[in-house]
Write a protein that holds these residues in place. Structure first.
Motif, short mmCIF file in Angstrom:
data_model
loop_
_atom_site.label_atom_id
_atom_site.label_comp_id
_atom_site.label_asym_id
_atom_site.label_seq_id
_atom_site.Cartn_x
_atom_site.Cartn_y
_atom_site.Cartn_z
N GLY A 161 -16.36 100.30 -32.65
CA GLY A 161 -15.68 101.47 -33.21
C GLY A 161 -15.20 101.20 -34.63
N LEU A 162 -14.59 100.04 -34.82
CA LEU A 162 -14.07 99.72 -36.16
C LEU A 162 -15.20 99.56 -37.16
CD1 LEU A 162 -11.25 97.17 -35.19
CD2 LEU A 162 -10.92 99.45 -36.19
N LYS A 163 -16.30 98.94 -36.71
CA LYS A 163 -17.45 98.77 -37.60
C LYS A 163 -18.01 100.14 -38.00
CE LYS A 163 -18.98 94.07 -36.52
NZ LYS A 163 -19.89 93.24 -35.73
N GLU A 164 -18.13 101.00 -37.01
CA GLU A 164 -18.62 102.36 -37.31
C GLU A 164 -17.69 103.08 -38.29
OE1 GLU A 164 -19.67 104.75 -33.82
OE2 GLU A 164 -20.35 102.88 -32.87
N ALA A 165 -16.40 102.77 -38.17
CA ALA A 165 -15.43 103.39 -39.08
C ALA A 165 -15.43 102.74 -40.45
CB ALA A 165 -14.04 103.33 -38.47
N MET B 230 -10.47 104.61 -30.53
CA MET B 230 -11.59 104.41 -31.45
C MET B 230 -12.13 105.76 -31.96
SD MET B 230 -11.77 101.39 -32.17
CE MET B 230 -10.11 100.95 -31.70
N ARG B 231 -12.16 106.74 -31.07
CA ARG B 231 -12.59 108.08 -31.48
C ARG B 231 -11.68 108.58 -32.61
NH1 ARG B 231 -11.49 113.05 -31.23
NH2 ARG B 231 -9.54 112.73 -30.09
N LYS C 286 -12.18 106.60 -35.93
CA LYS C 286 -13.42 106.97 -36.61
C LYS C 286 -13.29 108.32 -37.33
CE LYS C 286 -15.99 105.62 -32.99
NZ LYS C 286 -17.17 105.61 -32.09
N GLU C 287 -12.46 109.18 -36.78
CA GLU C 287 -12.29 110.51 -37.37
C GLU C 287 -11.29 110.54 -38.53
OE1 GLU C 287 -11.24 113.36 -34.42
OE2 GLU C 287 -13.29 113.51 -33.65
#
Lengths: 409, 409
Positions: A330-334, A401-402, A405-406
Motif C-alpha cells: 500500500g505504501l509503495k503504491e502511494a 492503506m486505502r 493511497k487516496e
C-alpha cells in the motif's frame, strides 16, 4: 544521608507514546465522527494459541491441588522450558539449558544486564532505537547530559541507520565497551545478513566488547539467509548475550515470558585484566534479585513447542505478516520508499521531503485518520521517517492503506 | 573493553539451602528406611484459594478471545489491583494507587530498588537476615570484602538481634544511608511494636536515611498492637519504602505477585543537597526495565480482595498458624527457648549450649530425622539458633514435634 543515583536526573523523557495517545485523543474529541485506525502500537492483538490456553488452564489447576501445587520454582526458570528453548530455538547451535535463563520479559533482561557492567563503560546503540536500552543506561549514569540540539546523550555512541547506509550500521569509530544490537530491528524492521552481523562479532572480539543482541522479533524472519540467532555467527558465543521473547512470537505481551542466553564462553574483564565468565555472574544476579517467572507463564510457553503449538503460533504470525505485506504494498503504491515488513512486524518509510515526522503524524491523522509513530521519537536519525505496525486487524490494515493511497500529502 | 562490575567477585556464597538439601539427600541415601520431615523451607505448600483459581482461569480465557485479549498492561501494574491494595492493605493510612507499584516479587523489588542508590552508600541490615538484601548490595559494590572470621562484609553495618537485646535491633552507632528492616522478621519470626519501630523512623528522619521495610509476612500478625505497615508510624511516609507480597499471604510463590509502596513524600538527596522525590524515580526505573506482572497473576491477586477471597486465604493462614503453634509448644515442651511463631510462620529457637547450629542440624537430622535451617546460615548472630517453619503438613508437623520431644540432644 540517602543520596540518589543522579543518573536518573539525566533522563530526557520524550513521552513518545504518551504524546501519540494524547494527540489521537484530542483529534477524536474534535472529530467524533471520524474513525481513527491506530497502527502505531508495537503490541500484539490476536488471542493466544489454543494449546497455550489449555496448558495455562492446566497450570492453574495444578495450583489448586496439594499434590500438584508449585511454590517457588528455580530462580532462572524450570528445566522443562529451558530444554525446549535449547532444542528448538537453538537447534544445531550447541546452546545448552545451563546457558538459558528464563525471565518475565526481554525488556527486564536488557535493562537488568546493566548490573554486570563495570564503572564508566561506554555503550553504543543504534539510532533510531528501542528506547529502553538507552533509558536503562542513562539511569545508570552512562548517558551523560542530553543535548537538546542534537537529540543525543553526550556519553553514548550512536550508530545511525538510514537510507544513507542502507540501514546497515557502521562499526563505530570510537570503540564502545557494550554494543546493543536489535535485529530484526525495532523500529525500522530491517535485518542484517550473516556477513554484516559477522563484522560486529569480529569487531567485538577484537576490542573485547560485549554485544547485547535483542532477537525479540526473530519469529518474523522469512528470508532464509537472515540469521535468527547471533550464535549462527562464528565466535559470537565469546562476545554475545542474546535476548529472546515469547511476546511477539506467541503473543505473550500480557503473559510475560522471555529468555536470555549467556553462553559459557562469554567473558568480561576485571580492571587488572583477568577474564571473568558472565554466566555465573548472571546466575548470581538472578539468585539475588529474582524468583523465576510465573509457573503458569512457563507452562504456557512450554506448550508453544508442541507440534500443535508450533503450527498454531504460525497462524498468528502469518496473519501479522500478511498485514505487513498489505502495508508495504500500500505504501509503495502511494509512492513511499519503504523498509521492513518482510522479516519484521514493523514497516518504516520515508516521509515527504520538507516535513518533520511529527508534522507527518499530524497530517496522516487529520487527512487519513490513521495513527502511526513518528520516526524521530526513536532517535535523531529517525527524523524524516515514520513507523506503521502490522499488529492491527486485517480489516483496519486494508482500510488504512486505502485511505493513505487516496490522500495527497 | 567490557569491564565487569567487580562487586560480584566480593560475593561470599554460603550455599545455605543447597548445603541443607545435599545433607538431607546424603542422609536419605544412607538411611533409606527413615522418613525425613523437612521443616526448613520458607515456601508455602497449601493450594491456592478457590476464588483465586477461578479468577486466573477467567484471566486465561480472556487471553483466548480477541475481544477480551490483553497485551502489554501498564508497566507498574493495573489500577484494578492497585486500588484494592490501597483500599484493603492500607486502609486508613492514606496511601493512594499512584504510590503503589506492582511487580513479580518482593525479592525483585528489594534488589531493584538499589538502582536508585547513589554511589558509596552505607547500608545497614539486621543480623541474622534474609540473604537477598545483602547479596544485592554486595553485587552492587556496597559490601566490600567478606571477612571469613567475623562472617561479615567490611562495608556493611550489621544490626544484631538475639536474646541479648530481646530481638529488638539497636539504632546503629555508625549512621547508615539505607536501613533494611523486615518485620515480622525472617528468619527469627520476631516483631516490633509501634514504639520500637518509631525509633527507627525517627532515626531515619533525623539522619536523612531511607528505610526499606519488608512486610512480606504481615498477614501472619495476630497481636493487635503490632503494626502491619510502617506507615502506621508517624513520619514514615517521608523516609520509608514498603514491600508487600502475595507469596505468603495468599500462596503466590509460584504465581509471582508483589507490590512496592513509594509514598509521594519519600525523598532522597543530590550531592548538592537538593531534595528529590523517589516516587517518579521508581516510576522511571519501572518504565525502562519492566513491563508489568503477568495479567493472570494480577487477576488472581485481585480475587484475594473479594469477601470470599479474604475468607479463603485466612483458611490457609490459619492452617500455618496452627502448625506454628504446634511447633512452638512442642519445642517448649522439649525444653527449648523459643521465639516467633505467634506473628510469623517462622519459629526460631536456641540450640543446646556448646553446639554450632550446623552441628545441631546434623544431630536433629540423624536422631529425629527432622530437617530445619541452621541459624548461622542467616548471619553470624544466627549462630546458636535454629529455624523451623510452619509450612509443612499438619501431620508432619505433629510427628516432627513428637520425635523432637523424644530425642535427647
Amino acid at each position: 544521608m540517602f543520596y540518589i543515583n543522579e543518573g536518573f536526573l539525566d533522563l530526557h523523557n520524550s513521552y513518545l507514546f504518551a504524546t501519540v495517545s494524547k494527540k489521537i485523543e484530542e483529534f477524536q474529541k474534535s472529530h467524533p465522527d471520524k474513525k481513527v485506525i491506530k497502527l502505531g502500537i508495537g503490541d500484539v492483538t490476536r488471542p493466544l494459541a489454543p494449546v497455550v490456553i489449555e496448558a495455562m488452564h492446566k497450570a492453574v489447576d495444578d495450583l489448586s491441588r496439594t499434590e500438584t501445587f508449585k511454590g517457588y520454582g528455580p530462580e532462572s526458570g524450570y528445566n522443562f522450558l529451558k530444554e525446549k528453548i535449547a532444542e528448538y530455538d537453538y537447534k544445531g547451535l550447541g546452546i545448552t539449558k545451563e546457558e538459558i535463563f528464563l525471565s518475565d520479559g526481554a525488556k527486564s533482561d536488557c535493562g537488568n544486564m546493566c548490573d554486570l557492567f563495570g564503572e564508566n563503560l561506554k555503550i553504543a546503540i543504534m539510532d533510531p532505537v528501542y528506547p529502553s536500552y538507552l533509558d536503562a543506561n542513562v539511569e545508570a549514569g552512562r548517558g551523560g547530559k542530553f543535548n537538546e540540539e542534537t537529540g543525543k546523550y553526550e556519553k553514548v555512541i550512536y550508530m545511525p541507520i538510514s537510507s544513507e547506509n542502507n540501514f546497515v550500521p557502521e562499526l563505530p569509530k570510537e570503540i564502545p565497551d557494550v554494543i546493543y544490537l536489535c535485529f530484526p530491528n525495532n523500529p525500522t524492521g530491517t535485518v542484517l545478513n550473516k556477513g554484516q552481523l559477522k563484522k560486529f562479532v569480529d569487531y567485538a572480539r577484537e576490542n573485547k566488547a560485549l554485544i547485547l543482541f535483542d532477537a525479540a522479533y526473530e519469529a518474523f524472519i522469512q528470508d532464509e539467509d537472515i540469521p535468527h540467532s547471533i550464535y549462527e555467527i562464528e565466535g559470537a558465543k565469546e562476545v554475545a548475550v542474546e535476548f529472546r521473547s515469547f511476546s511477539k512470537s506467541a503473543g505473550f505481551t500480557g503473559v510475560r515470558m522471555a529468555s536470555c542466553t549467556v553462553p559459557k564462553e562469554v567473558c568480561g574483564y576485571t580492571r587488572s585484566g583477568e577474564k571473568v565468565h558472565l554466566n555465573p555472574l548472571w546466575d548470581s544476579r538472578i539468585a539475588a534479585k529474582f524468583n523465576g517467572p510465573s509457573y503458569i507463564s512457563q507452562k504456557g510457553a512450554e506448550a508453544v513447542y508442541t507440534e500443535e503449538g508450533q503450527k498454531q503460533i504460525q497462524e498468528n504470525l502469518k496473519y501479522y505478516r500478511e498485514n505487513a505485506k498489505i502495508i508495504v504494498e500500500g505504501l509503495k503504491e502511494a509512492g513511499f520508499t519503504v523498509e521492513g515488513g518482510q522479516n519484521s512486524p514493523y514497516v518504516w518509510f520515508k516521509i515527504p521531503a520538507g516535513m518533520t515526522s511529527w508534522e507527518f503524524f499530524d497530517e496522516l491523522l487529520e487527512k487519513a485518520n490513521v495513527a502511526g509513530t513518528p520516526g524521530s521519537g526513536f532517535g535523531p536519525s529517525g527524523e524524516g521517517y515514520f513507523r506503521l505496525t502490522s499488529f492491527g486487524t486485517r480489516e483496519n490494515t486494508i482500510e488504512a492503506m486505502r485511505r493513505i493511497k487516496e490522500t495527497k500529502f
